[in-house]
Design a protein around this motif. Structure first.
Motif, short mmCIF file in Angstrom:
data_model
loop_
_atom_site.label_atom_id
_atom_site.label_comp_id
_atom_site.label_asym_id
_atom_site.label_seq_id
_atom_site.Cartn_x
_atom_site.Cartn_y
_atom_site.Cartn_z
N HIS A 39 0.87 -1.29 -0.09
CA HIS A 39 -0.02 -0.07 -0.01
C HIS A 39 1.02 1.03 0.09
O HIS A 39 0.77 2.19 0.75
CB HIS A 39 -1.18 -0.20 1.12
N CYS A 40 1.91 1.11 -0.81
CA CYS A 40 2.78 2.24 -1.11
C CYS A 40 3.40 2.98 0.21
O CYS A 40 3.16 4.11 0.68
CB CYS A 40 2.01 3.38 -1.77
N ALA A 41 4.16 2.33 1.04
CA ALA A 41 4.72 2.51 2.07
C ALA A 41 6.09 1.75 2.19
O ALA A 41 6.17 0.44 2.02
CB ALA A 41 3.94 2.83 3.28
N THR A 61 8.02 6.04 5.26
CA THR A 61 7.89 7.11 3.97
C THR A 61 6.60 6.66 3.20
O THR A 61 6.54 5.53 2.72
CB THR A 61 9.11 7.20 2.98
N LEU A 62 5.80 7.67 2.84
CA LEU A 62 4.33 7.50 2.46
C LEU A 62 4.40 7.69 1.01
O LEU A 62 5.63 8.48 0.28
CB LEU A 62 3.38 8.27 3.25
N SER A 209 15.93 2.15 1.43
CA SER A 209 15.47 2.96 0.48
C SER A 209 14.60 3.83 1.30
O SER A 209 13.84 3.41 2.38
CB SER A 209 14.83 1.93 -0.44
N THR A 210 14.07 5.01 0.63
CA THR A 210 13.00 5.76 1.32
C THR A 210 11.87 6.13 0.22
O THR A 210 11.24 6.95 0.35
CB THR A 210 13.47 7.13 1.70
N LYS A 211 11.92 5.15 -1.03
CA LYS A 211 10.91 5.33 -1.97
C LYS A 211 9.98 4.27 -2.18
O LYS A 211 10.35 3.14 -2.55
CB LYS A 211 11.75 5.45 -3.27
N PRO A 212 8.66 4.27 -1.70
CA PRO A 212 7.69 3.29 -1.87
C PRO A 212 7.61 2.65 -3.31
O PRO A 212 7.72 3.43 -4.31
CB PRO A 212 6.52 4.09 -1.35
N LYS A 213 7.43 1.44 -3.55
CA LYS A 213 7.55 0.68 -4.67
C LYS A 213 6.41 0.04 -5.03
O LYS A 213 5.71 -0.08 -6.25
CB LYS A 213 8.89 -0.24 -4.87
N PHE A 225 -2.31 8.85 2.96
CA PHE A 225 -2.80 7.44 3.25
C PHE A 225 -3.92 7.16 2.25
O PHE A 225 -4.63 7.91 1.55
CB PHE A 225 -3.63 7.71 4.64
N PRO A 226 -4.28 5.80 1.91
CA PRO A 226 -5.07 5.40 1.21
C PRO A 226 -6.65 6.03 1.75
O PRO A 226 -6.63 6.13 2.90
CB PRO A 226 -5.29 3.88 1.26
#
Length: 231
Positions: A39-41, A61-62, A209-213, A225-226
């Motif tokens: 969920h992108c975090a 990181t969101l 890493s600080t980049k959501p994948k 947030f979703p």
């Protein structure tokens, strides 16, 4: 991620573009793992020595680069959670721990907290029941014990009661606790399932890493947030 944050995010508003926190990471904290959910975090997990009651630290990181921080005690109980926009939770844990659940098969933890946001505050308590039945999972070259949990959050002032459940992975050698699956009750609406996608330890791809994948394509870039809940 801490179960208090999973449920508290349902009720505490957060400004989506702010990234400041009220507590800085102690200098003694050392990065030990990086996990990503679907969920992108992305969460960076730190172990802290000589930082008073803070034994563990997490920086989440969101989607838009906003950061949520968690300061935890030696039993992985929440001390303080700061969400984007400055809303925060201050908590005190008592009872058992994930390590106790591994040793005895079960453990019960109570956390009492004050949630503050938008100039208002309210008290809350959460009871977490951990169970361990011997299941393990090999991940990032390590063996993790799989703990199941049920958590109930109570807001006595409003009468609201919320529930979440799922599984955690615990490695005793690293003293590392990560979320594997999380299921919220959706606060009366559709629940949301969140799953671990990757774990990177030192020297492995993705560490630090600080980049959501994962899962980011389904989110608006203006959201922290979703739509219903982020854990």
């Amino acid at each position: 991620m801490q179960k208090f944050a999973i449920l508290a995010c349902l009720t505490v508003a957060a400004s989506p573009l702010a990234a400041e926190t009220s507590r800085q990471r102690p200098e003694s904290c050392v990065l030990i793992a990086t996990s990503q959910d679907d969920h992108c975090a992305v969460t960076n997990h730190f172990r802290c020595d000589g930082a008073g009651p803070i034994a563990f630290w997490q920086e989440i990181t969101l989607a838009n680069g906003a950061i949520e921080t968690h300061a935890n005690d030696a039993n992985h109980g929440a001390i303080e959670i700061v969400m984007p926009g400055g809303s925060h939770i201050r908590s005190k844990s008592s009872g058992g721990s994930p390590a106790e659940a591994v040793q005895t098969g079960k453990s019960r933890v109570t956390e009492r907290a004050t949630l503050t946001g938008d100039g208002a505050s309210q008290s809350a308590s959460i009871v977490i029941e951990y169970t361990f039945d011997g299941e393990t999972r090999e991940l990032a070259g390590k063996t993790f014990k799989r703990l199941r949990y049920e958590a109930d959050l109570d807001y006595p002032q409003s009468g609201s009661k919320l529930h979440t459940s799922g599984t955690l992975l615990f490695n005793e050698q690293l003293d590392l606790l990560i979320s594997e699956t999380e299921v919220s009750d959706g606060q009366g609406g559709p629940g949301r399932r969140i799953k671990l996608k990757t774990l990177a330890l030192e020297g492995r791809k993705g560490f630090g890493s600080t980049k959501p994948k994962y899962g980011c394509q389904s989110l608006s870039l203006n959201e922290s947030f979703p739509p219903e809940v982020r854990a």
